[in-house]
Design a protein around this motif. Structure first.
Motif, PDB file in Angstrom:
ATOM      1  N   ASN A 129       0.822  -1.209   0.000  1.00 34.93           N
ATOM      2  CA  ASN A 129       0.000   0.000   0.000  1.00 34.93           C
ATOM      3  C   ASN A 129       0.860   1.267   0.000  1.00 34.93           C
ATOM      4  O   ASN A 129       0.526   2.257  -0.653  1.00 34.93           O
ATOM      5  N   GLY A 130       1.964   1.234   0.732  1.00 32.56           N
ATOM      6  CA  GLY A 130       2.856   2.382   0.735  1.00 32.56           C
ATOM      7  C   GLY A 130       3.442   2.648  -0.638  1.00 32.56           C
ATOM      8  O   GLY A 130       3.503   3.797  -1.099  1.00 32.56           O
ATOM      9  N   LEU A 131       3.867   1.576  -1.315  1.00 37.77           N
ATOM     10  CA  LEU A 131       4.405   1.735  -2.662  1.00 37.77           C
ATOM     11  C   LEU A 131       3.333   2.215  -3.633  1.00 37.77           C
ATOM     12  O   LEU A 131       3.604   3.062  -4.498  1.00 37.77           O
ATOM     13  N   MET A 132       2.112   1.709  -3.490  1.00 33.36           N
ATOM     14  CA  MET A 132       1.022   2.149  -4.357  1.00 33.36           C
ATOM     15  C   MET A 132       0.793   3.653  -4.237  1.00 33.36           C
ATOM     16  O   MET A 132       0.660   4.358  -5.251  1.00 33.36           O
ATOM     17  N   ILE A 133       0.774   4.148  -3.006  1.00 32.79           N
ATOM     18  CA  ILE A 133       0.540   5.577  -2.778  1.00 32.79           C
ATOM     19  C   ILE A 133       1.676   6.406  -3.376  1.00 32.79           C
ATOM     20  O   ILE A 133       1.448   7.391  -4.092  1.00 32.79           O
ATOM     21  N   ALA A 134       2.917   5.999  -3.099  1.00 27.18           N
ATOM     22  CA  ALA A 134       4.072   6.771  -3.577  1.00 27.18           C
ATOM     23  C   ALA A 134       4.151   6.754  -5.101  1.00 27.18           C
ATOM     24  O   ALA A 134       4.411   7.788  -5.733  1.00 27.18           O
ATOM     25  N   LEU A 135       3.935   5.602  -5.704  1.00 23.26           N
ATOM     26  CA  LEU A 135       4.054   5.488  -7.156  1.00 23.26           C
ATOM     27  C   LEU A 135       2.926   6.218  -7.876  1.00 23.26           C
ATOM     28  O   LEU A 135       3.172   6.949  -8.856  1.00 23.26           O
ATOM     29  N   LEU A 136       1.700   6.068  -7.397  1.00 23.57           N
ATOM     30  CA  LEU A 136       0.582   6.744  -8.052  1.00 23.57           C
ATOM     31  C   LEU A 136       0.684   8.253  -7.883  1.00 23.57           C
ATOM     32  O   LEU A 136       0.275   9.010  -8.760  1.00 23.57           O
ATOM     33  N   ALA A 150      -7.920   0.070  -1.222  1.00 21.97           N
ATOM     34  CA  ALA A 150      -6.615   0.103  -0.552  1.00 21.97           C
ATOM     35  C   ALA A 150      -6.019   1.501  -0.590  1.00 21.97           C
ATOM     36  O   ALA A 150      -5.494   2.004   0.411  1.00 21.97           O
ATOM     37  N   ILE A 151      -6.125   2.153  -1.737  1.00 27.93           N
ATOM     38  CA  ILE A 151      -5.554   3.497  -1.881  1.00 27.93           C
ATOM     39  C   ILE A 151      -6.327   4.503  -1.035  1.00 27.93           C
ATOM     40  O   ILE A 151      -5.749   5.294  -0.275  1.00 27.93           O
ATOM     41  N   THR A 152      -7.648   4.487  -1.142  1.00 25.82           N
ATOM     42  CA  THR A 152      -8.476   5.456  -0.410  1.00 25.82           C
ATOM     43  C   THR A 152      -8.315   5.297   1.102  1.00 25.82           C
ATOM     44  O   THR A 152      -8.114   6.279   1.823  1.00 25.82           O
ATOM     45  N   ASP A 153      -8.391   4.061   1.575  1.00 28.81           N
ATOM     46  CA  ASP A 153      -8.278   3.812   3.011  1.00 28.81           C
ATOM     47  C   ASP A 153      -6.880   4.135   3.535  1.00 28.81           C
ATOM     48  O   ASP A 153      -6.720   4.652   4.654  1.00 28.81           O
ATOM     49  N   THR A 154      -5.859   3.845   2.734  1.00 30.80           N
ATOM     50  CA  THR A 154      -4.492   4.103   3.173  1.00 30.80           C
ATOM     51  C   THR A 154      -4.214   5.593   3.273  1.00 30.80           C
ATOM     52  O   THR A 154      -3.585   6.064   4.236  1.00 30.80           O
ATOM     53  N   VAL A 155      -4.683   6.355   2.282  1.00 29.48           N
ATOM     54  CA  VAL A 155      -4.479   7.808   2.337  1.00 29.48           C
ATOM     55  C   VAL A 155      -5.205   8.402   3.538  1.00 29.48           C
ATOM     56  O   VAL A 155      -4.663   9.258   4.245  1.00 29.48           O
ATOM     57  N   GLU A 156      -6.414   7.934   3.799  1.00 30.18           N
ATOM     58  CA  GLU A 156      -7.158   8.447   4.963  1.00 30.18           C
ATOM     59  C   GLU A 156      -6.411   8.123   6.255  1.00 30.18           C
ATOM     60  O   GLU A 156      -6.336   8.952   7.163  1.00 30.18           O
ATOM     61  N   ALA A 157      -5.857   6.922   6.342  1.00 31.57           N
ATOM     62  CA  ALA A 157      -5.155   6.518   7.562  1.00 31.57           C
ATOM     63  C   ALA A 157      -3.852   7.285   7.768  1.00 31.57           C
ATOM     64  O   ALA A 157      -3.417   7.483   8.901  1.00 31.57           O
ATOM     65  N   THR A 158      -3.238   7.728   6.671  1.00 30.33           N
ATOM     66  CA  THR A 158      -1.936   8.377   6.793  1.00 30.33           C
ATOM     67  C   THR A 158      -2.006   9.898   6.855  1.00 30.33           C
ATOM     68  O   THR A 158      -1.272  10.521   7.640  1.00 30.33           O
ATOM     69  N   ILE A 159      -2.877  10.518   6.038  1.00 29.93           N
ATOM     70  CA  ILE A 159      -2.926  11.989   6.066  1.00 29.93           C
ATOM     71  C   ILE A 159      -4.302  12.526   6.449  1.00 29.93           C
ATOM     72  O   ILE A 159      -4.509  13.739   6.462  1.00 29.93           O
ATOM     73  N   GLY A 160      -5.251  11.606   6.750  1.00 33.49           N
ATOM     74  CA  GLY A 160      -6.535  12.043   7.278  1.00 33.49           C
ATOM     75  C   GLY A 160      -7.546  12.522   6.252  1.00 33.49           C
ATOM     76  O   GLY A 160      -8.553  13.127   6.622  1.00 33.49           O
ATOM     77  N   VAL A 161      -7.305  12.246   4.966  1.00 32.31           N
ATOM     78  CA  VAL A 161      -8.224  12.671   3.910  1.00 32.31           C
ATOM     79  C   VAL A 161      -8.515  11.474   3.009  1.00 32.31           C
ATOM     80  O   VAL A 161      -7.588  10.744   2.630  1.00 32.31           O
ATOM     81  N   ARG A 162      -9.781  11.259   2.684  1.00 36.14           N
ATOM     82  CA  ARG A 162     -10.140  10.173   1.778  1.00 36.14           C
ATOM     83  C   ARG A 162      -9.956  10.650   0.335  1.00 36.14           C
ATOM     84  O   ARG A 162     -10.667  11.543  -0.127  1.00 36.14           O
ATOM     85  N   LEU A 163      -9.001  10.050  -0.355  1.00 32.85           N
ATOM     86  CA  LEU A 163      -8.732  10.400  -1.743  1.00 32.85           C
ATOM     87  C   LEU A 163      -8.838   9.152  -2.606  1.00 32.85           C
ATOM     88  O   LEU A 163      -8.207   8.135  -2.319  1.00 32.85           O
ATOM     89  N   SER A 164      -9.634   9.230  -3.653  1.00 29.58           N
ATOM     90  CA  SER A 164      -9.724   8.136  -4.613  1.00 29.58           C
ATOM     91  C   SER A 164      -8.486   8.158  -5.512  1.00 29.58           C
ATOM     92  O   SER A 164      -7.760   9.161  -5.552  1.00 29.58           O
ATOM     93  N   PRO A 165      -8.228   7.095  -6.264  1.00 28.27           N
ATOM     94  CA  PRO A 165      -7.096   7.126  -7.194  1.00 28.27           C
ATOM     95  C   PRO A 165      -7.166   8.306  -8.160  1.00 28.27           C
ATOM     96  O   PRO A 165      -6.145   8.913  -8.483  1.00 28.27           O
TER      97      PRO A 165
END
Length: 328
Positions: A133-140, A254-269
């Motif tokens: 999930n971390g790699l997905m966020i960084a790469l996207l 995975a992307i939406t939930d991970t971004v919310e968990a890390t920076i507090g905002v729900r972001l779609s791909p």
């Protein structure tokens, strides 16, 4: 109709059929399009209304009608057009936090990957999910291709190793703009990519749930792989804990939930593409056309019929330079 549009219609229609199947109302032998009735549509809307935004509901009803017109052109859908008009009038985008910048997403992804590396208290599968999930966020974040293309990246074809670098390579038939899209993965992400491929992806591919087995896989993966073995890998880049490829919806979740968990905002791909616009607006004003190049939009010059395939690569490198300055 473009392939991506066909796939979208099929997916939306599939949601409708799934709802009927869950209710025990799906007849596999019924003629194509015959399931689309006022009663079935009402059931579908009732099921998804609490979970989907007004915009998603509106688009889904519209695409349900379009798919039905294709499957059963003789069918009278005046009643469905009425529902579509009602939902269209109600549709409005949810309020967004528009100032999320690409460097925030890059930092969140890298931090999560580092957390996975240090989380010895977690099971190997959970650590592998965190790293993925971390790699997905960084790469996207730094290479914001469309959701479908990102979720379907395949080692050796659309995600490949060339001349010491990792590349995303999308053929013209796989892109919305019907243009070849080639993007080099930033060098600073290479260690994460290779660590994921050598260590965490094999753990996810191990179907057995036994912790001891996963630990054996992890221990083997920790050793250096023979030269060339990473480059020779094949199969889906993104793998679920079951060992199967992540589905379209699972990638989005995975992307939406991970971004919310890390920076507090729900972001779609798709919202990662807005982050590029925000970043360029604040920091790349002198780079005319940078957003268009990164997102593969049409040229800022009206009527430009000659797309330079190098422009996406150049724009990606410029965006990478901006982001790296922010994350130093």
């Amino acid at each position: 109709m473009k392939r991506v549009s066909q796939d979208d219609l099929a997916r939306r229609y599939g949601y409708f059929l799934w709802a009927l199947m869950q209710a025990g109302q799906l007849n596999p032998s019924a003629p194509a399009g015959s399931h689309v009735t006022p009663e079935a549509t009402e059931h579908f809307i009732t099921l998804v209304e609490p979970q989907w935004s007004s915009v998603t509901r509106s688009q889904s009803v519209f695409k349900l009608r379009r798919m039905t017109e294709i499957l059963a052109p003789e069918k009278d859908l005046i009643w469905l057009r009425g529902i579509e008009a009602d939902f269209g009038a109600e549709a409005r985008s949810n309020r967004r936090r528009e100032n999320v910048m690409t460097n925030e997403l890059i930092h969140a992804g890298e931090a999560l990957f580092k957390e996975a590396e240090n989380a010895s208290h977690l099971s190997p599968k959970k650590r592998a999910c965190l790293a993925r999930n971390g790699l997905m966020i960084a790469l996207l974040a730094v290479r914001p291709i469309r959701h479908k293309n990102f979720g379907e990246l395949m080692l050796g074809s659309s995600f490949r190793h060339l001349d010491g670098n990792w590349w995303i390579v999308l053929e013209a038939e796989d892109t919305k703009g019907s243009r070849v899209d080639e993007r080099q993965v930033p060098e600073y992400l290479n260690p994460l990519v290779e660590r994921y491929l050598a260590t965490y992806r094999p753990i996810l591919l191990a179907r057995q749930a036994a912790t001891s087995h996963c630990e054996m896989v992890e221990a083997k993966a920790m050793h250096s792989l023979p030269g060339g073995s990473l480059e020779d890998m094949s199969g889906p880049l993104w793998v679920a804990v079951t060992g199967e490829p992540l589905t379209y919806s699972a990638v989005g979740t995975a992307i939406t939930d991970t971004v919310e968990a890390t920076i507090g905002v729900r972001l779609s791909p798709h919202a990662f593409r807005r982050a590029v616009r925000t970043t360029v607006t604040y920091l790349g004003g002198e780079h005319r056309g940078l957003t268009q190049g990164v997102l593969q939009h049409n040229s800022v010059r009206a009527g430009d019929e000659h797309y330079d395939s190098d422009s996406t690569r150049r724009a990606g490198l410029e965006l990478t330079a901006i982001i790296r300055e922010l994350t130093k």
